[in-house]
Design an enzyme around this catalytic site. Structure first.
Site: not given
Ligand SMILES: *Cc1c(COP(=O)(O)O)cnc(C)c1O
Length: 393
Positions: A58, A111, A183, A208
């Site tokens: 962790r 998001y 982000d 992604k």
């Molecule tokens: C998918 C996504 C998230 C969240 O990510 P997870 O891996 O699904 O928890 C946050 N920001 C953006 C822009 C995303 O596309």
């Protein structure tokens, strides 16, 4: 081999190596929860930080560290902090920077769950939030209060493709001493580096583009400096948002081809965007590579390419959108993005359905908006598939 002089594709292949006894060409999976100390003294030194040794997964793990180093290298930051998911990274950031009675300024089309947990969970702990259209820098300036302790951006935003001027927001934030987190999921570090534009933290859902093969859920934070790194690392470790070593191994494998995947998908996206813009059944297309995009010039300045994400509105609203989605066969009707396969989805009924209709309207998420993540299939096939579906509208 690591060097600042290496190009991004060389860094993608050669960053994040570990010392292993057998000279393995890939990073081994250290699938262990805990690590043996050589002696009581060695254990004590690991805990005090005198010796760099692993203690417990962790806290840190060699496979995960290799991934953190590799992503930090291409995101041009001080260090990376891997998390179990993108939302684990978002929660870590909120928990690290915000306390009761403090305030966050964020974009109204971030998001969905990143806004959702702020307005439900963090609001219960007394954190205040203001959601604005951050593509207009004056809105950001006006939203900042005495108690604002975090500016949280997403650019391009999800799913409106609105683009915020990262440098301009960071200049305002710097005057007031407010940290900025961006982000960067939609661009990936291949197309945009928020830390170089003045941000303190870059955040990724590695689910992604970075992993890119729709087989892992994972997140990453990269900080500009050691102070933010230590704060976020201890918050992540104590909240328990750590990644699993096997997850890290898969993300490392995906990361190696980030450059060629993004390049190919982007070439496809540029063609699909032009096709859509000329289609009589399409009301509008939002793609940073089209001159019709409201922040086309800013996109060229801030991003190294227009990316692979397209939003468009089919004439006929919700029903027309449903017809398209029910009739595409090559692209998967699925949420998520940034993978090798094309994915199509409908935010109003899917990713952003938890927001009220008013909040969706305010954020520009119309009922007929379709979000398209372009993959690396042959572009002729992607367009032919879309064409037969649009012709049914
Ligand atoms: C998918 C996504 C998230 C969240 O990510 P997870 O891996 O699904 O928890 C946050 N920001 C953006 C822009 C995303 O596309």
């Amino acid at each position: 081999m690591k060097s600042d002089k290496l190009g991004i594709n060389s860094l993608l292949i050669h960053s994040g190596e570990v010392d292993d006894a057998f000279g393995s060409a890939t990073v081994p999976i250290y699938q262990t929860s805990t690590f043996k100390f050589k002696s009581a003294d060695h254990g004590a030194q690991c805990f005090s930080g005198e010796t760099k040794g692993y203690i417990y997964t962790r806290i840190a793990n060699p496979t995960i560290n290799a991934l953190e180093e590799a992503v930090a290298a291409i995101e041009k930051g001080f260090g990376g902090i891997a998390t179990s998911s993108g939302m684990g990274a978002v929660t870590t950031v909120y928990a690290a920077y915000l306390s009761q009675g403090q305030h966050i300024v964020s974009h109204n089309a971030v998001y969905g769950p990143a806004r959702g947990i702020m307005e439900t969970i963090f609001a219960r702990f007394g954190v205040e939030c203001t959601y604005i259209d951050a593509t207009d820098i004056e809105n950001v300036r006006a939203a900042i209060r005495e108690n604002t302790k975090l500016i949280y951006l997403e650019t391009p935003a999800n799913p409106t493709m609105g683009i915020t001027d990262i440098s301009a927001v960071c200049a305002i934030a710097k005057e007031k001493g407010i940290p900025v987190c961006v982000d960067n999921t939609f661009c990936s570090p291949y197309l945009q580096n928020p830390l170089e534009l003045g941000a303190d933290v870059a955040l990724h859902s590695m689910t992604k583009f970075i992993n890119g093969h729709a087989d892992v859920v994972a997140g990453m934070l990269v900080t500009k400096d050691e102070k933010n790194y230590n704060l976020l690392r201890s918050t992540m470790v104590n909240l328990g948002f750590n990644m699993d070593p096997h997850q890290a191994y898969l993300a490392l494998r995906g990361l190696k081809t980030l450059g060629i995947r993004v390049e190919r998908a982007q070439q496809n996206a540029e063609k699909v965007a032009v096709y859509l813009e000329n289609h009589p059944k399409v009301e509008w297309v939002k793609y940073p590579g089209l001159a019709s995009h409201p922040q086309f010039e800013l996109a060229k300045k801030q991003m190294r390419g227009p990316g692979t994400m397209i939003s468009f509105e089919v004439k006929g609203g919700l029903n027309a959108g449903k017809i398209v989605m029910d009739n595409v066969h090559l692209s998967l009707l699925a949420v998520s993005l940034g993978g090798v396969e094309s994915l199509i989805q409908h935010p109003a009924s899917m990713t952003h359905s938890k927001l009220s209709k008013e909040k969706r309207q305010e954020a520009g998420i119309t009922d007929g908006l379709i979000r398209f993540s372009i993959g690396i299939e042959d572009v002729e096939d992607i367009i032919a598939d879309l064409d037969q579906a649009l012709n049914l509208v």
